[in-house]
Design a protein around this motif. Structure first.
Motif, PDB file in Angstrom:
ATOM      1  N   ALA A  77       1.518  -4.925   3.243  1.00 58.22           N
ATOM      2  CA  ALA A  77       2.597  -4.007   3.614  1.00 58.22           C
ATOM      3  C   ALA A  77       1.948  -2.784   3.428  1.00 58.22           C
ATOM      4  O   ALA A  77       1.187  -2.263   2.204  1.00 58.22           O
ATOM      5  N   GLY A  78       2.687  -1.601   3.984  1.00 59.78           N
ATOM      6  CA  GLY A  78       2.327  -0.231   4.130  1.00 59.78           C
ATOM      7  C   GLY A  78       2.984   0.433   5.065  1.00 59.78           C
ATOM      8  O   GLY A  78       3.438  -0.091   6.029  1.00 59.78           O
TER       9      GLY A  78
ATOM     10  N   CYS B 116       0.832  -1.084  -0.212  1.00 61.19           N
ATOM     11  CA  CYS B 116       0.104  -0.011   0.086  1.00 61.19           C
ATOM     12  C   CYS B 116       0.942   1.383  -0.031  1.00 61.19           C
ATOM     13  O   CYS B 116       0.268   2.328  -0.169  1.00 61.19           O
ATOM     14  N   GLU B 117       2.322   1.068   0.287  1.00 62.37           N
ATOM     15  CA  GLU B 117       3.006   2.253   0.303  1.00 62.37           C
ATOM     16  C   GLU B 117       2.472   3.036   1.382  1.00 62.37           C
ATOM     17  O   GLU B 117       2.236   2.827   2.449  1.00 62.37           O
ATOM     18  N   GLN B 118       2.590   4.450   1.146  1.00 64.73           N
ATOM     19  CA  GLN B 118       2.348   5.363   2.041  1.00 64.73           C
ATOM     20  C   GLN B 118       0.888   5.543   2.361  1.00 64.73           C
ATOM     21  O   GLN B 118       0.046   5.921   1.455  1.00 64.73           O
TER      22      GLN B 118
ATOM     23  N   ALA C 264       6.903   5.906   3.470  1.00 64.31           N
ATOM     24  CA  ALA C 264       7.252   5.064   2.211  1.00 64.31           C
ATOM     25  C   ALA C 264       7.119   5.888   1.036  1.00 64.31           C
ATOM     26  O   ALA C 264       7.440   5.300  -0.077  1.00 64.31           O
ATOM     27  N   ALA C 265       6.807   7.184   0.857  1.00 68.86           N
ATOM     28  CA  ALA C 265       6.579   7.870  -0.341  1.00 68.86           C
ATOM     29  C   ALA C 265       7.840   8.758  -0.572  1.00 68.86           C
ATOM     30  O   ALA C 265       8.497   9.068   0.124  1.00 68.86           O
ATOM     31  N   ASP C 266       8.219   9.156  -1.798  1.00 67.69           N
ATOM     32  CA  ASP C 266       9.224   9.933  -2.265  1.00 67.69           C
ATOM     33  C   ASP C 266       8.916  11.404  -1.704  1.00 67.69           C
ATOM     34  O   ASP C 266       7.839  11.798  -1.827  1.00 67.69           O
TER      35      ASP C 266
END
Length: 364
Positions: free
Chosen positions: A211-212, A174-176, A263-265
């Motif tokens: 995940a996230g 799920c990342e951010q 988790a994000a740029d």
């Protein structure tokens, strides 16, 4: 490929490597990292190229155990000769030519590395990569990202492929997860993606992981001094793990996250007031003060949620800081390793029935 209790998604940076290195051996046995390869920005004589140095550092930190290897995007914010060399090495590994030949070759003489499929190139390149990596006999990792619509446009390349008895670790990343995002909406998206992918894949001994990360990108906007923030990724997992449609499809979900990392740029973080973080099993606590890291550490130690029975390395470092030993702890970087170490330990032992500490004793 032996799967474990907890599946942290990491990037091979110094903070993450130090956190993993200082986990107790029984705790390392409970986790299976999915580590994104990133070239370290500083050269050290005798430790090979940027990629070789990065890999060796994490291999040593995890004490030679098997782990999954993925690729990160090359860094573009550094322009030293060493950084450029690392960027070029990563770009070569990301090249999809000849079925991702360079990426596949990386695994040939590294028996403890489990390959993660790269979703670059056309269908033929992806399928060629899968077939090539299957021949290693170690299993495969499929990482599907929410920001890329779960990579549906790429995974369809595998519709006619049969994984037979190969082990598959399928990560729904799920990342951010932002503070205002509706977890029910995210959960519905994950559930639909899980069911679709489960029908696309043929064969294989499959383990599915959610995940996230909901770790924040800034803190002053939340509260300048203190907050207790829920692990929304854990809440999302609890929402999905007993989902009737997933259970009816025979899908058992395992837990992963980004190990308390945003988790994000994002652009380089602002160096604000000193902050010490303290993960619990279901939340992150932080104390932030311009009076220094030593004062912030004391505030953490005096927090009502401090667990005096926790004996992992990160908790011990907080204790020694409170006791007056601030060696190497007067910048934010080392505190990131401390937070990561505590979080990894907590999540690895989440739900454990163990009642006795496994870490070394500490002196207060």
């Amino acid at each position: 490929m032996e799967f474990k209790r907890y599946f942290p998604c990491l990037t091979i940076r110094e903070a993450e490597s130090r956190a993993v290195e200082n986990l107790a051996s029984p705790t390392k046995d409970l986790i299976f990292p999915i580590a994104k390869l990133q070239a370290w920005p500083r050269k050290k004589e005798g430790e090979g190229t940027p990629i070789e140095r990065s890999l060796k550092a994490f291999e040593d930190a995890y004490s030679g155990r098997p782990f999954a290897l993925d690729l990160s995007k090359p860094r573009t914010d550094l322009d030293t000769d060493w950084a450029i060399q690392g960027r070029n090495e990563l770009s070569q590994l990301l090249d999809p030519s000849n079925g991702h030949e360079q990426w596949c070759r990386l695994f040939l003489d590294r028996q403890h590395l489990i390959p993660t499929i790269q979703w670059t190139g056309d269908s033929n390149e992806i399928l060629g990569q899968v077939q090539r990596l299957e021949q290693l006999g170690r299993g495969l990792v499929l990482r599907l990202r929410r920001t890329e619509n779960w990579n549906f446009d790429k995974i369809t390349a595998l519709t006619t492929h049969n994984f037979k008895s190969n082990n598959l670790l399928v990560i729904f990343d799920c990342e951010q997860i932002e503070p205002r995002e509706d977890l029910t909406v995210i959960g519905t998206s994950v559930q639909n993606a899980l069911l679709s992918v489960n029908s696309i894949l043929s064969g294989g001994n499959r383990t599915y992981v959610l995940a996230g990360s909901s770790f924040p990108s800034s803190f002053a906007d939340i509260h300048p001094e203190y907050a207790n923030l829920p692990l929304r990724e854990r809440q999302l997992f609890d929402l999905l793990k007993l989902s009737p449609p997933l259970l009816q499809a025979g899908i058992s979900l395992e837990y992963g996250d980004h190990a308390s990392v945003y988790a994000a740029d994002r652009p380089p973080a602002f160096r604000g007031a000193p902050r010490v973080d303290y993960p619990t099993a279901t939340s992150w606590i932080y104390h932030r003060t311009r009076d220094g890291f030593d004062v912030a550490a004391k505030k953490v130690r005096n927090d009502p949620l401090w667990d005096d029975s926790l004996l992992c390395w990160g908790a011990q470092r907080i204790r020694t800081a409170v006791g007056g030993n601030m060696t190497g702890l007067n910048s934010q970087g080392p505190w990131v390793s401390i937070r990561l170490n505590i979080h990894l330990h907590r999540q690895a032992h989440m739900g454990s029935d163990a009642t006795t500490p496994i870490e070394e004793d500490w002196e207060d």
